[in-house]
Every structure is written in C-alpha cells, then in structure tokens.
Design a protein around this motif. Structure first.
Motif, mmCIF file in Angstrom:
data_model
loop_
_atom_site.group_PDB
_atom_site.id
_atom_site.type_symbol
_atom_site.label_atom_id
_atom_site.label_comp_id
_atom_site.label_asym_id
_atom_site.label_seq_id
_atom_site.Cartn_x
_atom_site.Cartn_y
_atom_site.Cartn_z
ATOM 1 N N THR A 130 0.832 -1.205 0.000
ATOM 2 C CA THR A 130 0.000 0.000 0.000
ATOM 3 C C THR A 130 0.866 1.254 0.000
ATOM 4 N N GLY A 131 1.929 1.255 0.803
ATOM 5 C CA GLY A 131 2.834 2.402 0.816
ATOM 6 C C GLY A 131 3.465 2.638 -0.538
ATOM 7 N N MET A 132 3.857 1.565 -1.199
ATOM 8 C CA MET A 132 4.459 1.675 -2.520
ATOM 9 C C MET A 132 3.453 2.209 -3.543
ATOM 10 N N ALA A 133 2.215 1.693 -3.478
ATOM 11 C CA ALA A 133 1.183 2.154 -4.409
ATOM 12 C C ALA A 133 0.833 3.615 -4.177
ATOM 13 N N LEU A 134 0.804 4.036 -2.910
ATOM 14 C CA LEU A 134 0.548 5.453 -2.610
ATOM 15 C C LEU A 134 1.651 6.333 -3.185
ATOM 16 N N GLY A 135 2.900 5.896 -3.055
ATOM 17 C CA GLY A 135 4.016 6.668 -3.573
ATOM 18 C C GLY A 135 3.969 6.834 -5.081
ATOM 19 N N LYS A 136 3.488 5.805 -5.765
ATOM 20 C CA LYS A 136 3.342 5.902 -7.222
ATOM 21 C C LYS A 136 2.208 6.853 -7.590
ATOM 22 N N ARG A 137 1.119 6.772 -6.819
ATOM 23 C CA ARG A 137 -0.053 7.598 -7.120
ATOM 24 C C ARG A 137 0.173 9.064 -6.759
ATOM 25 N N TYR A 138 0.845 9.298 -5.623
ATOM 26 C CA TYR A 138 1.068 10.663 -5.138
ATOM 27 C C TYR A 138 2.557 10.866 -4.871
ATOM 28 N N PRO A 139 3.328 11.174 -5.913
ATOM 29 C CA PRO A 139 4.788 11.259 -5.769
ATOM 30 C C PRO A 139 5.249 12.312 -4.774
ATOM 31 N N ASN A 140 4.426 13.326 -4.523
ATOM 32 C CA ASN A 140 4.831 14.399 -3.612
ATOM 33 C C ASN A 140 4.311 14.212 -2.191
ATOM 34 N N ALA A 141 3.645 13.102 -1.943
ATOM 35 C CA ALA A 141 3.067 12.874 -0.615
ATOM 36 C C ALA A 141 4.141 12.466 0.380
ATOM 37 N N ARG A 142 3.923 12.846 1.631
ATOM 38 C CA ARG A 142 4.766 12.370 2.739
ATOM 39 C C ARG A 142 4.096 11.125 3.315
ATOM 40 N N ILE A 143 4.736 9.990 3.108
ATOM 41 C CA ILE A 143 4.160 8.687 3.447
ATOM 42 C C ILE A 143 5.001 8.040 4.535
ATOM 43 N N LEU A 144 4.321 7.566 5.578
ATOM 44 C CA LEU A 144 4.984 6.953 6.725
ATOM 45 C C LEU A 144 4.455 5.529 6.917
ATOM 46 N N VAL A 145 5.373 4.580 7.122
ATOM 47 C CA VAL A 145 4.986 3.207 7.454
ATOM 48 C C VAL A 145 5.552 2.875 8.834
ATOM 49 N N LEU A 146 4.669 2.445 9.736
ATOM 50 C CA LEU A 146 5.059 2.093 11.101
ATOM 51 C C LEU A 146 4.930 0.593 11.314
ATOM 52 N N GLU A 147 5.959 -0.013 11.878
ATOM 53 C CA GLU A 147 5.957 -1.442 12.173
ATOM 54 C C GLU A 147 6.503 -1.659 13.573
ATOM 55 N N LYS A 148 5.768 -2.427 14.380
ATOM 56 C CA LYS A 148 6.172 -2.596 15.778
ATOM 57 C C LYS A 148 7.351 -3.546 15.948
ATOM 58 N N GLU A 149 7.612 -4.407 14.971
ATOM 59 C CA GLU A 149 8.714 -5.357 15.071
ATOM 60 C C GLU A 149 10.015 -4.745 14.538
ATOM 61 N N SER A 150 11.101 -5.488 14.692
ATOM 62 C CA SER A 150 12.411 -4.996 14.255
ATOM 63 C C SER A 150 12.702 -5.321 12.798
ATOM 64 N N LYS A 151 11.799 -6.092 12.157
ATOM 65 C CA LYS A 151 11.976 -6.460 10.755
ATOM 66 C C LYS A 151 10.644 -6.335 10.040
ATOM 67 N N TRP A 152 10.713 -6.129 8.727
ATOM 68 C CA TRP A 152 9.500 -6.118 7.915
ATOM 69 C C TRP A 152 8.999 -7.548 7.731
ATOM 70 N N ALA A 153 7.697 -7.684 7.506
ATOM 71 C CA ALA A 153 7.087 -8.981 7.183
ATOM 72 C C ALA A 153 7.386 -10.035 8.249
ATOM 73 N N PHE A 154 7.260 -9.642 9.510
ATOM 74 C CA PHE A 154 7.691 -10.500 10.612
ATOM 75 C C PHE A 154 6.689 -11.590 10.939
ATOM 76 N N HIS A 155 5.396 -11.334 10.709
ATOM 77 C CA HIS A 155 4.376 -12.273 11.193
ATOM 78 C C HIS A 155 3.764 -13.100 10.059
ATOM 79 N N GLN A 156 2.553 -12.784 9.605
ATOM 80 C CA GLN A 156 1.907 -13.650 8.610
ATOM 81 C C GLN A 156 2.763 -13.805 7.354
ATOM 82 N N THR A 157 3.275 -12.699 6.834
ATOM 83 C CA THR A 157 4.047 -12.755 5.595
ATOM 84 C C THR A 157 5.302 -13.597 5.756
ATOM 85 N N GLY A 158 5.991 -13.404 6.865
ATOM 86 C CA GLY A 158 7.275 -14.055 7.057
ATOM 87 C C GLY A 158 7.189 -15.514 7.437
#
Length: 403
Positions: free
Chosen positions: A16-44
């Motif tokens: 979703t963050g990547m798609a937002l960046g493509k749609r709105y190149p000038n937007a300030r986009i923040l992604v917050l994750e509580k773990e120390s790595k991306w894709a830590f739970h279901q994805t990983g």
C-alpha cells in the motif's frame, strides 16, 4: 506532518505504501511497524505459494485480486530478480466421494478465468509419481516465491520514492487533532492527514483505536508444519493439495516445495492461545479471554466440531498428521518428517459464527482499515495495495500521478 500513515509493515502495508508513492509522488508517506523487521508475522511465516485463485467465490476480492495478483507478482519478481518459479500444482481426489467436489473446484477455476485441466490418475503420476488418487486437476499458474524478499523490496522502493519507514514503533493510541489524526507510539507521536490500518493480527484492535467498529474479531489459527528430510524430498516435485472441504476455511494438509528446495507438509489449523502464538505453549491471557468470551467463536466451534477435533489431534499426534499425508503419498513415513516453523493466520470471525471469507476493507473517518487479509494476501498484495489507494479520497493539496 504526514499525508498518509500506514500501520503495519507486512506485505499488504508495504504494498500500500508503494502504491501510494506511485499515485502521489509528492506525498509524505509513513509506514510504522512494531517489530524490528518487515514482514515479521503472517508474511514471514507463510508457505511462499503464489496462489492461482481457484478456491475463491467468483466476483469476490479474493478471486479477482488473487488471479490478477498471481500475474503481477510474477512480473514484480522478474523485474527485481526475486527467486520464484511457476511450477503448477495438482489437486487430487483420494476417494470417489471427493470427485464431485473436485469437479466443482474445476468449474470454479474456469469461472475465475484460471487455466485448469482435468487429469487422470496416470497423468497425475506423470507429474507427481508418488501420489495415490482417483482423479485430479492441474492448476497451471500456481507458483512459489520468497515473500520476505518481496516485502523487503517493497520497503526499499518506498524509501526510493521518498517515504519514511519506522521499525520498532508500536501504535498505542490514535487521537484526533482537528482534521488530522495523531498516532501515539512507544517511539514518539506522528500526525497524519490519513491513516491506513494494515495491522494484520491486531487489525481489529487498531480499528477500534481509530473509533471504527470492524463488526468482526480476529481469531488466530496456528498452522503447524513438518518438513521432509532432505533424502525424501524426491517424493514431491511441485505442489500437491487435497480436495478441500468447501464449508471449512482451510485447505487441508498438503505438500509444498519451497523456493529453497525444501518440502513442507501441512498445515493443520488449531486455535492459537496467543495472537502471535507460534508454539503450542504460547499463551496470552488477554488474547485467550477475548476468544473465549466471543459468542462467534463458540458458534463456529459447534458448527465445525468434528473438523476442529481432527485438527487438534493432528497437532498433538504426529502419527495422525502422517496418516493425513499418507492419503496423498502413501510412502511417507513418520521418520521422513521433522517439525519446522509454524504460522499464525489472522482470521476475522463475525459475531454470528461466520468466518469472513473475503478480504475486508472498511472505510473510516480519514482512514481505511484492512480487517481481514489472510491467504492469499501475499499473492494479492500488489492488487490489494492498488485497491486501497483507489479508495483513498483524492487529497486536494496533492497532484495524482497518472499510472
């Protein structure tokens, strides 16, 4: 001040963050994750399968996003050099009683626009020589990939687009601030114009933090796997699935050749006593109490008591687990299997005991909440991201890019 803040750094949040960046190149986009790595739970912790979409109700989000996502995921992996393979899979009936369900699955595949083919037991054995069955279908577009690598590439692309990524940052409170919202975390506060909740196992709780009632509760189901010993990997060449029970949300124990060449067998599906409970002994009082006091759980348990008991038996009895696998490959023996990692499925359950059987995307005040995105969300992640962005109201101060 951010234009968009995404809660959750799994594959859906990052897409979703990547798609937002493509749609709105000038937007300030923040992604917050509580773990120390991306894709830590279901994805990983998933099986790494690029699903075809054969199982899902025609016209549903899952059917469309999975079918389209299988194509876009392969294109993405090719573009960025991520390990993947389109190996196809076989779904087999092991008794005459299963043939009508296999035929229904074949017809559903056609309805969903998927390339499927009826195959005889002899043709099944040409693909998978060690399988025992009375009929089968081949699904051509099924594949395997490394979704951790996919997620890490999504994160890298968000940064290249100018987005902001914060690990070790858990959202604890959401409060309004005029037309905006403030996310209070263990690592500071962040003000944003729009919130997108992709918190997976905790998505219902995050929705409530944002004063949105999801009308469903996340119930965690642990899927436990065994792995074939290296000398027995020859028994499985691609992916081998049984005919699933259409009234039960899980696909049954099956064999999956992973992208690293290992072969996983499973999963079963048992209630986890903790939302992030990857081991039988994991327990959280709040998580457990929420499930035990939820009327929907007891209605579900009563409806699927027989299946539930069998899943629990498979969890505690390797012999029972092996017996299920032997219905597909009779040669498999207990000594051929060793335990490997488990995964936890964030399954939304309604108060009436019905499982939410599609992706659940709920609009809120200056927010969107993804409150059910289990499998095939990884396969569908690029399509889910685009669909979420399409539901975001056009920000008046941002010019959208033509994609």
């Amino acid at each position: 001040m951010y234009d968009f803040a995404i809660i959750g750094g799994g594959i859906v949040g990052l897409s979703t963050g990547m798609a937002l960046g493509k749609r709105y190149p000038n937007a300030r986009i923040l992604v917050l994750e509580k773990e120390s790595k991306w894709a830590f739970h279901q994805t990983g912790n998933n099986s790494g399968v690029i699903h075809s979409g054969i199982y899902y109700k025609p016209g549903s989000y899952k059917a469309k996003f999975c079918r389209d996502g299988a194509n876009s995921m392969v294109e993405f992996c090719r573009e960025y050099g991520i390990a993947h393979e389109i190996c196809g899979k076989v779904i087999v009936a092991t008794s005459d009683a299963e043939i009508p369900r296999l035929e229904n699955l074949y017809k559903r595949g056609l309805e969903n626009g998927i390339k499927v083919q009826r195959i005889s037991p002899e043709e099944v054995r040409e693909i998978e020589p060690h399988v025992s069955c009375v009929a089968g279908i081949k699904v051509f577009s099924t594949g395997i990939a490394n979704y951790k690598q996919v997620s890490e590439k999504y994160a890298e692309l968000i940064q290249q687009q100018g987005g902001y990524l914060r690990l070790n940052t858990k959202v604890e409170k959401i409060r309004p601030s005029g037309k905006n919202q403030v996310l209070e975390t263990n690592n500071g506060s962040f003000e944003t114009r729009f919130v997108i909740n992709c918190a997976g196992l905790h998505s219902d709780r995050v929705a409530k933090l944002g004063n949105v009632e999801p009308q469903a509760k996340i119930v965690p189901f642990r899927g436990e796997y065994y792995e074939l010993t290296p000398e027995k990997r020859y028994l499985v060449k691609t992916l081998i699935y049984p005919v699933p029970n259409p009234d039960f949300p899980f696909l049954g124990v099956h064999f999956t050749r992973m992208i690293d060449g290992s072969v996983h067998a499973g999963p079963n599906a048992v209630l986890s006593l903790k939302r992030e409970g990857y081991h039988k002994t994991d327990f959280d009082l709040r998580d457990f109490a929420e499930v035990m006091t939820y009327p929907g759980f007891w209605k579900l348990a009563a409806k699927h008591a027989d299946e539930g008991i069998q899943e629990i038996i498979r969890s505690f009895s390797k012999a029972a687990f092996v017996k299920s696998l032997q219905q597909l490959i009779p040669e498999v023996q207990a000594q051929d299997l060793v335990p490997t990692h488990a995964g936890v499925r964030a399954q939304a359950l309604m108060n009436d005991g019905k499982l939410v059987d599609d992706f659940l995307i709920i609009p809120g005040q200056n927010s969107i909440h993804v409150c059910n995105a289990p499998s095939p969300a990884a396969t569908s992640s690029l399509e889910i991201g685009k669909a979420i962005v399409a539901q975001v109201p056009e920000p008046s101060h941002l010019a959208a890019s033509v994609i």
